[in-house]
Structures are given as structure tokens and as C-alpha cells.
Write a protein that holds these residues in place. Structure first.
Motif, PDB file in Angstrom:
ATOM      1  N   SER A   1       0.942  -1.106  -0.226  1.00 44.78           N
ATOM      2  CA  SER A   1      -0.245   0.293   0.174  1.00 44.78           C
ATOM      3  C   SER A   1       0.816   1.206   0.347  1.00 44.78           C
TER       4      SER A   1
ATOM      5  N   VAL B   1      -4.031   2.426   2.244  1.00 52.28           N
ATOM      6  CA  VAL B   1      -5.269   1.993   1.985  1.00 52.28           C
ATOM      7  C   VAL B   1      -5.035   0.073   0.960  1.00 52.28           C
TER       8      VAL B   1
ATOM      9  N   GLU C   1      -5.129   4.528  -5.140  1.00 58.28           N
ATOM     10  CA  GLU C   1      -6.423   5.576  -6.282  1.00 58.28           C
ATOM     11  C   GLU C   1      -4.450   6.125  -7.691  1.00 58.28           C
TER      12      GLU C   1
ATOM     13  N   ASN D   1     -15.368   5.090  -5.248  1.00 59.44           N
ATOM     14  CA  ASN D   1     -14.297   6.079  -4.944  1.00 59.44           C
ATOM     15  C   ASN D   1     -13.778   6.435  -6.215  1.00 59.44           C
TER      16      ASN D   1
ATOM     17  N   TYR E   1     -10.099  -0.651  -1.516  1.00 59.67           N
ATOM     18  CA  TYR E   1     -10.158   0.489  -2.028  1.00 59.67           C
ATOM     19  C   TYR E   1     -11.279   0.292  -3.194  1.00 59.67           C
TER      20      TYR E   1
END
Length: 436
Positions: free
Chosen positions: A53, A58, A109, A70, A63
Motif C-alpha cells: 500500500s 489503503v 488511487e 471511489n 479501495y
């Protein structure tokens, strides 16, 4: 080029690749619009589920538990230009020489955004990349590069090898040059701005944050394609368009990521190429490693000029001048000493760390996979002795660490051999044959 709204992103990327293959000067617009929810979700599914991570802690699983929500929020931020990548968590991976290989680990992300951008860049640049580059490209491998090198030496008039090394390539890539190169093919300012933000993402190491002014962190999802674009303009096109035109004799570059060699016919021209290469790299903020860059007499005529021709390492193999059973020249390869020592050390550390953690059945299953993976890479014709040596070294390490699972010894050597007979490990096997 018109990208229709109702077409999915995969179809649009195919259209981009088609246009890119038809014109190597076409500049693409409206690329940022491709970063939609459907495309980002597909990019999420492509991420490696076993990677660590980022700084937010996260995981991919966390996620993904609220994926649509998200991804929707991410798209909204990108539309409003408020998306900013978080700092990259930097960790050091021990190397066989005792040094650390630094890796950058983005958040989930940011990995999604990087994967999406990488897919678009691949559609644009893959049709333009030259056949001599193999690293991190679809349907190309280290073994393709090795086979290309074999043909360049064995069937073409190669007499010298420029074994070049770029000092700290990934750490010294200049951001301003990356952007200039990208702008040759990309006219979408929003897309370029997004890449600038990814490049400028700070680094977090041991709890401290550091600004990023240059380099692409090894481990970043978008780094491989950016490095290929950089070296395509700095090195590949230069060799193809400038160096080959200046030289009378044969010249051929073979590159895998930042690891490359140049095959040359004439010594004087090879020396000139090294001098020109030094200046060329300097122009773009890069530097040749003088202690690692060598000019080597190598090829069919090397033994006539020197009794014991030099060797060189490329992609984990030591290359040497050899002869076939019929007495003809061939390129010989064996696992490089440095790489063999490194692989044995890695196996030793793994066995030590897991000896009391998992049951022997699980250890055996993973061990089989590791051995097969080693053979599938290093199992090249003429290298059987080295992969067999690796196998026997692993057997000794397994015996050593099995006997340290408890205070009492688990096996004597005779008992261990009986266990191996009942539960055999994969034996060395040759998977690749070049020069036939």
C-alpha cells in the motif's frame, strides 16, 4: 480524428493506435476525456493485488470494497482539476551487493490514474517505438532481446560490442525533457498537466517528505512507458537517424529498458560512437558510467585477433565467444556470476524467513514455483551447468533451513534425500535455444 462518445475507451484506444501507426507526427487532442469511470474501473482490475500500500495505508481490497463510489469521486476530482497525486512511499529493497534498490509505491488511487495514463501513452507511442527496444512493451520479453542480440552477433558483421551503462537513469530523467517529448505527439494541455502533477508528486521516506524535481520512481505504474519514451527520443532515434548515417560499417542497438548494447563492425567507429554517446546523454541530463561502459572485441573474428576474447553481461547472462560441435562460431551464454550469487542469496533469505511460518507442504509448493521460474528464465541452451548448480545450491539451503525449524534436527542427509525422492523438486530444464 473523431472519438465518438458512445464508444468505450478500449475501442477509442484502438483508433488512437491506428492513427498513430499511420502518422508518426499526428498530435492527439481530447485525451483527458478518456479518463472516465468505465476506463478507470478496468484499470483498477489490472493492478497487482499483491503489491504494498501507499502512504495512506489503503489496500487494493479496501479501495475495491466501494469501487464505484471511489472511482466516481476520483473522476469528479479530475474533471474539476482538483486531483493531486499523494506522495510516493519510498522503500529500499536490498540488493546482492549490499546496496539498496529504491522503489516508489504510489497509493491505490494514484496507481489507477497511472495505469490509465500508461494505457493511453502506449496506444500513441507503441506504433512508433523501434523494433530494437524490448523492455516493458506488449508481447516483448528479455528473451526476444537476447535472440535479437544473438542474430546481430552471429549473422551480421559485428566485431565489437559497446557495453554501455547509464548512471542512475531512473533518478536522473529530467521532467522538462519528458514534457517536451510528450508534446511532440500530445496537444491536450489538461492531459499534459496531469502527467506533470504525477511527476512532481513528492516522496515520503522514513516519515519525511521530499520534493521531486527530476526522475521517475522505479515501481511507479507509469514509469516504464515514460522511460521508454525518453530513451526513444534520446537514444533509439539518435542511433537510427544520426549514428547509422555517420558510420560506414554495421551498427545495431539492442535495448531493454535502460540496459542496452550496441553492435559495431569497425573499432574506430565504435570509439567515435562512445564519444558521441557521452555528449548525447549529457545534453539530456544523463551520464555514462565510465567504470561500467566498455568497448569489447567480440564476434566471429574475435578469436583471430585475441586468444581469449572478452565477455560481457546483458540481462543476467554472461555472453562469450563459443564454437558449435561443427566448429562454427556461436554466441555462448551462461548465468552471470553476479546474478547467480544474487539469486542464491535471495533464496537463502526467503527460506530463512519462512522456515517457521508455513507448513512444509506450502513451502514446497512455493519452492517448486520459484525453481521453475528460474529455469524458465535462465534455461538457455548451453547454460545447463549453471542452472544445475543453482538447483544443487537450493537443495543444500533447503536441507539447512529445514533442520532449523526446531531445536532438534528434522532430517539427516539420508532422510532428506528420501523425502526428495518422495516429494521431488523440479529438475533443471532448458526452455530456450538460440542460433539454430
Amino acid at each position: 480524428m473523431t472519438l465518438r462518445g458512445h464508444e468505450n475507451t478500449a475501442t477509442k484506444l484502438l483508433k488512437i493506435a491506428k492513427v498513430a501507426s499511420e502518422s508518426h507526427t499526428y498530435r492527439f487532442t481530447s485525451l483527458a476525456s478518456l479518463l472516465n469511470e468505465e476506463y478507470l474501473e478496468s484499470c483498477f482490475s489490472e493492478l497487482n493485488k499483491h503489491r504494498a500500500s501507499g502512504i495512506d495505508g489503503v489496500s487494493l481490497e479496501e479501495y475495491g470494497s466501494a469501487l464505484k463510489e471511489n472511482i466516481h469521486k476520483l473522476c469528479e476530482k479530475m474533471k474539476e482539476f482538483s486531483y493531486r497525486p499523494q506522495a510516493v512511499r519510498r522503500v529500499g529493497i536490498p540488493k546482492a551487493n549490499g546496496k539498496l534498490r529504491m522503489l516508489g509505491i504510489p497509493t491505490v488511487e494514484d496507481k489507477i490514474v497511472q495505469r490509465a495514463i500508461a494505457g493511453i501513452l502506449e496506444a500513441i507511442y507503441e506504433p512508433s517505438f523501434l523494433d530494437i527496444s524490448y523492455g516493458f512493451r506488449p508481447k516483448r520479453s528479455c528473451h526476444d532481446a537476447l535472440e535479437k542480440l544473438d542474430k546481430a552477433i552471429a549473422t551480421r558483421p559485428t566485431s565489437y560490442i559497446i557495453d554501455a551503462d547509464i548512471k542512475g537513469f531512473f533518478d536522473n530523467v529530467k521532467h522538462e525533457w519528458i514534457i517536451k517529448f510528450l508534446e511532440h505527439r500530445i496537444a491536450d494541455r489538461n492531459f499534459i498537466r496531469l502527467i506533470k502533477r504525477l511527476l512532481k508528486a513528492s516522496i515520503m521516506e522514513e516519515g519525511k517528505y521530499y520534493a521531486t524535481e527530476e526522475g521517475t520512481p522505479q515501481g511507479g505504474v507509469v514509469s516504464p512507458i515514460l522511460s521508454n519514451i525518453y530513451l526513444y527520443y534520446v537514444l533509439d532515434l539518435w542511433v537510427e537517424k544520426v549514428v547509422k548515417k555517420k558510420c560506414r560499417g554495421y551498427v545495431e542497438e539492442i535495448r531493454y529498458a535502460d540496459d542496452f548494447v550496441i553492435c559495431v563492425k569497425n573499432k574506430e567507429e565504435a570509439e567515435d560512437i562512445i564519444s558521441m554517446l557521452r555528449e548525447r546523454l549529457k545534453k539530456f541530463g544523463l551520464e555514462l558510467s565510465e567504470e561500467k561502459t566498455r568497448l569489447i572485441l567480440f564476434g566471429r573474428y574475435a578469436k583471430e585477433k585475441r586468444k581469449r576474447p572478452e565477455t560481457f553481461d546483458f540481462l543476467g547472462f554472461t555472453h562469450y565467444c563459443d564454437t558449435s560441435r561443427s566448429g562454427k562460431f556461436k554466441v555462448g551464454r551462461q548465468t552471470s556470476r553476479k546474478k547467480l550469487i544474487s539469486k542464491i542469496k535471495e533464496m537463502n533469505v526467503w527460506l530463512k524467513n519462512i522456515r517457521n511460518v508455513f507448513p512444509i507442504e506450502d513451502v514446497w509448493k512455493t519452492l517448486k514455483q520459484k525453481l521453475r521460474g528460474h529455469y524458465m528464465y535462465y534455461g538457455i541452451g548451453g547454460n545447463y551447468r549453471k542452472i544445475a548448480g543453482y538447483y544443487f545450491s537450493v537443495i543444500k539451503l533447503v536441507f539447512k533451513w529445514l533442520n532449523r525449524r526446531s531445536q532438534r534436527k528434522s532430517y539427516n542427509w539420508e532422510g532428506f534425500i528420501k523425502y526428495l525422492t518422495k516429494y521431488p523438486l523440479p529438475k533443471p530444464k532448458i526452455y530456450h535455444a538460440y542460433g539454430k
